[in-house]
Design a protein around this motif. Structure first.
Motif, mmCIF file in Angstrom:
data_model
loop_
_atom_site.group_PDB
_atom_site.id
_atom_site.type_symbol
_atom_site.label_atom_id
_atom_site.label_comp_id
_atom_site.label_asym_id
_atom_site.label_seq_id
_atom_site.Cartn_x
_atom_site.Cartn_y
_atom_site.Cartn_z
ATOM 1 N N LEU A 547 0.716 -1.062 0.086
ATOM 2 C CA LEU A 547 0.001 -0.386 0.022
ATOM 3 C C LEU A 547 0.736 1.407 -0.023
ATOM 4 O O LEU A 547 0.341 2.087 -0.079
ATOM 5 N N THR A 548 1.867 0.857 0.153
ATOM 6 C CA THR A 548 2.971 2.611 0.129
ATOM 7 C C THR A 548 3.833 2.970 -0.408
ATOM 8 O O THR A 548 4.232 3.696 -1.034
ATOM 9 N N ARG A 549 4.174 1.137 -1.504
ATOM 10 C CA ARG A 549 4.968 1.535 -2.430
ATOM 11 C C ARG A 549 4.645 1.562 -4.147
ATOM 12 O O ARG A 549 4.852 1.753 -4.913
ATOM 13 N N LEU A 550 2.829 1.411 -3.660
ATOM 14 C CA LEU A 550 2.042 1.368 -5.484
ATOM 15 C C LEU A 550 1.390 2.608 -4.793
ATOM 16 O O LEU A 550 0.439 2.454 -5.226
ATOM 17 N N ASN A 551 2.254 4.074 -4.147
ATOM 18 C CA ASN A 551 0.785 4.754 -3.796
ATOM 19 C C ASN A 551 0.794 6.317 -5.094
ATOM 20 O O ASN A 551 1.341 5.540 -5.999
ATOM 21 N N LYS A 552 -0.424 6.869 -4.899
ATOM 22 C CA LYS A 552 -0.316 7.751 -6.519
ATOM 23 C C LYS A 552 0.823 8.714 -6.727
ATOM 24 O O LYS A 552 0.960 9.169 -7.792
ATOM 25 N N THR A 553 1.950 8.427 -5.781
ATOM 26 C CA THR A 553 2.634 9.645 -6.333
ATOM 27 C C THR A 553 3.782 8.529 -7.052
ATOM 28 O O THR A 553 4.491 9.493 -7.812
ATOM 29 N N THR A 554 3.556 7.594 -7.369
ATOM 30 C CA THR A 554 4.710 6.674 -7.792
ATOM 31 C C THR A 554 3.952 6.962 -9.410
ATOM 32 O O THR A 554 2.842 6.560 -9.279
ATOM 33 N N LEU A 555 4.395 6.678 -11.042
ATOM 34 C CA LEU A 555 3.532 6.318 -12.397
ATOM 35 C C LEU A 555 3.000 5.490 -11.652
ATOM 36 O O LEU A 555 1.961 5.180 -12.031
ATOM 37 N N LEU A 556 3.435 3.768 -11.445
ATOM 38 C CA LEU A 556 2.614 2.721 -11.201
ATOM 39 C C LEU A 556 1.786 2.820 -10.813
ATOM 40 O O LEU A 556 0.410 2.732 -10.921
ATOM 41 N N GLY A 557 1.769 3.220 -9.831
ATOM 42 C CA GLY A 557 0.491 3.846 -8.793
ATOM 43 C C GLY A 557 -0.816 4.659 -9.230
ATOM 44 O O GLY A 557 -1.730 4.398 -9.853
ATOM 45 N N ARG A 558 -0.028 6.038 -10.447
ATOM 46 C CA ARG A 558 -1.020 6.582 -11.152
ATOM 47 C C ARG A 558 -2.074 5.926 -11.915
ATOM 48 O O ARG A 558 -2.727 5.816 -12.535
ATOM 49 N N ILE A 559 -0.469 4.684 -12.547
ATOM 50 C CA ILE A 559 -1.496 4.412 -14.048
ATOM 51 C C ILE A 559 -2.454 3.045 -13.544
ATOM 52 O O ILE A 559 -4.015 2.841 -13.848
ATOM 53 N N ILE A 560 -2.406 2.557 -12.403
ATOM 54 C CA ILE A 560 -3.283 1.591 -11.486
ATOM 55 C C ILE A 560 -4.770 2.446 -10.968
ATOM 56 O O ILE A 560 -5.780 1.891 -11.638
ATOM 57 N N LYS A 561 -4.599 3.285 -10.984
ATOM 58 C CA LYS A 561 -5.976 4.193 -10.557
ATOM 59 C C LYS A 561 -6.035 4.594 -11.521
ATOM 60 O O LYS A 561 -7.381 5.156 -11.825
ATOM 61 N N GLU A 562 -5.355 4.751 -12.881
ATOM 62 C CA GLU A 562 -6.042 5.209 -14.024
ATOM 63 C C GLU A 562 -7.267 3.966 -15.166
ATOM 64 O O GLU A 562 -8.300 3.424 -15.134
ATOM 65 N N ILE A 563 -6.177 3.048 -14.721
ATOM 66 C CA ILE A 563 -6.798 1.714 -14.692
ATOM 67 C C ILE A 563 -8.143 1.821 -13.799
ATOM 68 O O ILE A 563 -9.550 0.708 -14.526
ATOM 69 N N GLU A 564 -8.431 1.992 -12.561
ATOM 70 C CA GLU A 564 -9.308 1.327 -11.843
ATOM 71 C C GLU A 564 -10.442 2.276 -12.481
ATOM 72 O O GLU A 564 -11.189 1.825 -12.425
ATOM 73 N N ALA A 565 -9.787 3.703 -13.227
ATOM 74 C CA ALA A 565 -10.991 4.564 -13.226
ATOM 75 C C ALA A 565 -11.689 3.841 -14.355
ATOM 76 O O ALA A 565 -13.126 4.552 -15.018
ATOM 77 N N ARG A 566 -11.334 3.593 -15.113
ATOM 78 C CA ARG A 566 -12.551 2.762 -16.846
ATOM 79 C C ARG A 566 -11.475 1.306 -16.641
ATOM 80 O O ARG A 566 -10.790 1.093 -17.749
ATOM 81 N N PRO A 567 -12.391 0.643 -16.090
ATOM 82 C CA PRO A 567 -12.604 -0.858 -15.695
ATOM 83 C C PRO A 567 -12.832 -1.718 -17.061
ATOM 84 O O PRO A 567 -13.305 -2.483 -17.204
ATOM 85 N N GLU A 568 -12.086 -1.562 -17.720
ATOM 86 C CA GLU A 568 -11.538 -2.383 -19.376
ATOM 87 C C GLU A 568 -10.997 -3.618 -19.327
ATOM 88 O O GLU A 568 -10.069 -3.262 -18.598
ATOM 89 N N PRO A 569 -11.614 -5.242 -19.618
ATOM 90 C CA PRO A 569 -10.891 -6.069 -19.620
ATOM 91 C C PRO A 569 -9.641 -6.118 -20.295
ATOM 92 O O PRO A 569 -9.105 -6.352 -19.154
ATOM 93 N N ALA A 570 -9.127 -5.508 -21.401
ATOM 94 C CA ALA A 570 -7.599 -5.706 -21.519
ATOM 95 C C ALA A 570 -6.230 -4.478 -20.168
ATOM 96 O O ALA A 570 -5.601 -5.778 -20.185
ATOM 97 N N ILE A 571 -7.319 -3.936 -19.739
ATOM 98 C CA ILE A 571 -6.131 -2.983 -18.591
ATOM 99 C C ILE A 571 -6.320 -3.218 -17.393
ATOM 100 O O ILE A 571 -5.550 -3.201 -17.003
ATOM 101 N N ILE A 572 -7.331 -4.050 -17.101
ATOM 102 C CA ILE A 572 -7.329 -4.859 -15.710
ATOM 103 C C ILE A 572 -6.581 -6.353 -15.868
ATOM 104 O O ILE A 572 -5.659 -6.382 -14.964
ATOM 105 N N GLU A 573 -6.481 -7.154 -17.185
ATOM 106 C CA GLU A 573 -5.146 -7.769 -16.798
ATOM 107 C C GLU A 573 -4.133 -6.673 -16.819
ATOM 108 O O GLU A 573 -3.270 -7.728 -16.246
ATOM 109 N N LEU A 574 -3.774 -5.877 -16.901
ATOM 110 C CA LEU A 574 -2.405 -5.529 -17.088
ATOM 111 C C LEU A 574 -1.711 -4.738 -15.483
ATOM 112 O O LEU A 574 -1.305 -4.464 -14.990
ATOM 113 N N GLY A 575 -3.304 -4.055 -15.058
ATOM 114 C CA GLY A 575 -3.385 -3.604 -13.549
ATOM 115 C C GLY A 575 -2.278 -5.600 -12.969
ATOM 116 O O GLY A 575 -1.994 -4.779 -11.369
#
Length: 729
Positions: A547-575
């Protein structure tokens, strides 16, 4: 052979009843209540400086300390005679303490040895002997498994659990359970204040006069002042949870028999003051005892049963809504085969992208006979509380996505699934604390293998509460659920919270052929975080780990947030793939993508990176460019297919990043079995293997050799083709 010899040569402990009789004789000794007060002070008290740390919490897992169920047992035995409140000499008090610890250790050994008692050499050497298939094997985990919920959870959930019963409670008892919870919290504050005052007074006393009992002694006036409730109301609540005068706990003859102290944990002194030796016991009683008051009213039983079911469903719905959003959570879902024919009912349904959670809730308690180790009673209880819920969930899950079935919510509106479901997770949730639930599920739950439907998670409402509190990200929640379900037979722990805590700290991953045994002290970080969030004490509200290493301040953390905002099948797998990365990989990949974006912004050109992860037979290709969506998608798809083939991977993920953010543009995922193809062999013949994460260091330091790529040069993506026929726009 070594194991067989060990089993047959185990030292036979004394009979449990003999030990229990000795404990009873000890507990009714004059002044034993002062020994109990000291044990509560020593083993149930945690001190810390400015804020609570994991080092402070780990002390609570010291195996030499008594757990709360043991102390509750001692209190239950003490009240089998009239309590003698006189203070014994220090020498007698020490004898009480030493004998208590010796007998409790002996009792534990006796209970643990139950599964082997009467086992012959022939049975052990037969190769079919499994002690855990016997009911008596569950007596020890059931008895000692009483702390898988937090005291503040009991209080928080009790107020909600009995909210609909308030009219009955006010009429019959003169208070609500919300009032009771207010009183319980007030007692805690009074006792906390006594800790300081009593220790100050003890400094002025002779050691012969020392006792911890005043710490746990409260008056009605003190509690009323702290609770801000009327004195009369406060006394009604206190009296309702106090062992009645003259009650000698006559049915408590063995550890698993009914202990009246569990239902009424407060004691009353001759002075009229109340003694609360364990705040946890009072919190648990507030959650359990009112049910039995109302159950005695036969006319009220149907309402009581309905309210219990409604509570479990509404609580599960609300907590899952906290993670996935209320618009994706549906309660009381009906499944229709035709307009007139109902095929099933789902208590709570969550739909997120191409994933679904099916929750079936039950309000069934573990009966007294089951706690005693009655094999048939254990199996019957498990069937009614878990197996039936699982069977119902499987039946309903098989209907999801089938065209001949229609789903409607509680208001009758049709529920339309946005995508074809790839995975369905089954939750079997019980509303009461169910000792050794995970252990019993491993032994007794009969499951079936059905496409799309994942192995079930069996839990109580307290575990669901903790999961949704700590994993409030849809991807994070489902990532844990997926791995927890599929590692069900590989992870051993005394309680479900321990497994959740391990995941929060280490991102749970179990290699094939390996089993993981987790000790309870791994949960210290989770225990602190839950306590901080729910009670407001000073400490870390988020345990160090995923929870601390993938927070919103890291790029991957922001990517996770973007994926969750639009849960499309292809990018869910990536998440899911990103969440499975190790801590070092997260840092390296995040920094590498940042570097790619910086290069793309500087020269306006396409840059990419490919990483292989052999341990999970997968890989990631990242493209960073400003190509049009159609061209960018075509290039990424082609690149990923080639890379997947080269690595002989079972799955491959692609991510296209906008260099301006950097932010995610789109993602792809490829899932199919690798098959040898001559044409692909030719294409990938000269391609380099993907970069392992350890090779990222030059990239992170900006030491990439940058040269102009001509149209006839080999494409830098590694495909082996000319740049003009590959990634050049």
């Amino acid at each position: 052979m070594a194991n067989e010899t060990y089993l047959l040569n185990r030292k036979t402990p004394r009979a449990e009843q003999e030990i229990f009789a000795d404990l009873t004789a000890l507990c009714v000794s004059p002044g034993y209540v002062h020994a109990l007060a000291y044990l509560c002070y020593r083993d149930n008290t945690m001190s810390y400086a400015d804020e609570m740390t994991e080092a402070d919490m780990v002390k609570q897992f010291n195996p030499s300390q008594l757990i709360r169920i043991e102390i509750n047992t001692l209190i239950g035995l003490m009240v089998k005679a009239e309590v003698d409140w006189r203070l014994p000499t220090p020498q007698v008090l020490q004898e009480y303490l030493d004998t208590t610890e010796r007998l409790l250790e002996e009792l534990h050994d006796s209970m643990s040895g139950d599964m082997y008692r009467g086992v012959t050499p022939e049975v052990v050497s037969s190769g079919t002997f499994d002690p855990f298939r016997q009911g008596k094997a569950f007596r020890e985990p059931i008895f000692y498994g009483g702390e898988s919920a937090y005291s503040f959870q009991y209080l928080d959930l009790a107020a909600r659990r009995y909210a609909s019963d308030a009219p009955w409670l006010l009429k019959q008892r003169g208070f609500t359970i919300s009032d009771s919870c207010t009183v319980a919290k007030a007692i805690d504050r009074v006792v906390d204040g006594h800790f300081v005052d009593v220790r100050k007074r003890m400094r002025k006393l002779h050691p012969d006069e020392w006792t911890m009992l005043p710490i746990y002694t409260v008056t009605v006036a003190e509690v009323a002042a702290q609770s801000l409730l009327a004195v009369e109301l406060t006394e009604r609540v206190l009296s309702a949870f106090t062992l009645p005068a003259g009650n000698r706990n006559s049915s408590f003859h063995a550890p698993h028999e009914f202990n009246a102290i569990s239902a009424t944990p407060l004691l009353r002194m001759p002075t009229g003051d109340f003694v609360s030796l364990q705040s946890y016991a009072l919190a648990e009683a507030l959650y359990d005892t009112p049910y039995y008051w109302m159950f005695e009213d036969k006319a009220y039983r149907p309402i009581l049963a309905k309210n219990r079911g409604d509570f479990t469903e509404s609580f599960a719905s609300e907590r899952l809504g906290l993670v996935f959003g209320g618009e994706r959570v549906y309660a009381n879902v009906d499944i229709w085969e035709t307009k007139a024919k109902k095929a099933g009912e789902i208590d709570v349904l969550v739909v997120w992208g191409n994933r679904a959670i099916v929750v079936q809730a039950k309000s069934k308690r573990l009966t007294l006979e089951a706690r005693k180790g009655n094999d048939q009673a254990i199996r019957d209880d498990f069937k009614k509380s878990v197996q039936d819920a699982y069977d119902q969930a499987i039946e309903c899950s098989q209907c999801l996505g089938e065209k001949r079935f229609t789903l409607t919510d509680v208001s009758g509106r049709e529920i339309v699934l946005p995508y074809e479901l790839k995975e369905i997770y089954v939750f079997c949730v019980v509303s009461d604390h169910y000792p050794a639930l995970s252990f019993q599920a491993r032994q007794f739950l009969s499951t079936v293998t059905v496409p799309r439907i994942q192995p079930p998670l069996v839990m109580d409402v307290f575990t669901l509460d903790a999961m949704t509190e700590m994993l409030q990200s849809p991807l994070g929640f489902l990532s844990y659920v997926n791995r927890r379900a599929n590692y069900a037979d590989k992870i051993l722990a005394s309680q479900e919270l321990t497994i959740l805590a391990y995941h929060l700290k280490h991102n749970i991953w179990v290699d094939s052929g390996v089993s993981l045994f987790l000790a309870d002290d791994i949960s210290a970080g989770l225990d602190i975080a839950m306590t901080v969030r729910r009670t407001g004490i000073a400490g870390a509200a988020t345990p160090s780990g995923i929870l601390t290493r993938l927070n919103k301040t890291t790029l991957l953390g922001r990517i996770i947030k973007e994926i969750e905002a639009r849960p499309e099948p292809a990018i869910i797998e990536l998440g899911f793939f990103l969440l499975a990365l190790s801590e070092d990989s997260v840092k390296e990949v995040s920094h590498a993508i940042d570097r790619l974006a910086a290069l793309a912004r500087a020269d306006g050109k396409h840059h990419d990176l490919t990483l292989g992860y052999g341990v999970c037979e997968a890989g990631l290709t990242v493209h960073c460019n400003n190509y049009s969506a159609s061209i960018a998608a075509l290039h990424l798809q082609s690149h990923c297919k080639i890379r997947k083939y080269k690595e002989k991977a079972s799955r491959w993920f692609g991510l296209c990043v906008d260099p301006a953010g950097p932010s995610i543009r789109f993602g792809i995922s490829l899932y199919y079995t690798w098959v040898q193809i001559d044409a692909m062999d030719e294409v990938t013949r000269d391609m380099q293997t993907s970069m392992p994460t350890v090779a990222l260091k030059p990239l992170l330091q900006g030491k990439i050799l940058r040269k102009k790529i001509g149209p006839n040069d080999q494409c830098p993506c590694g495909s082996g083709r000319k740049h003009k026929k590959c990634c050049r726009p």
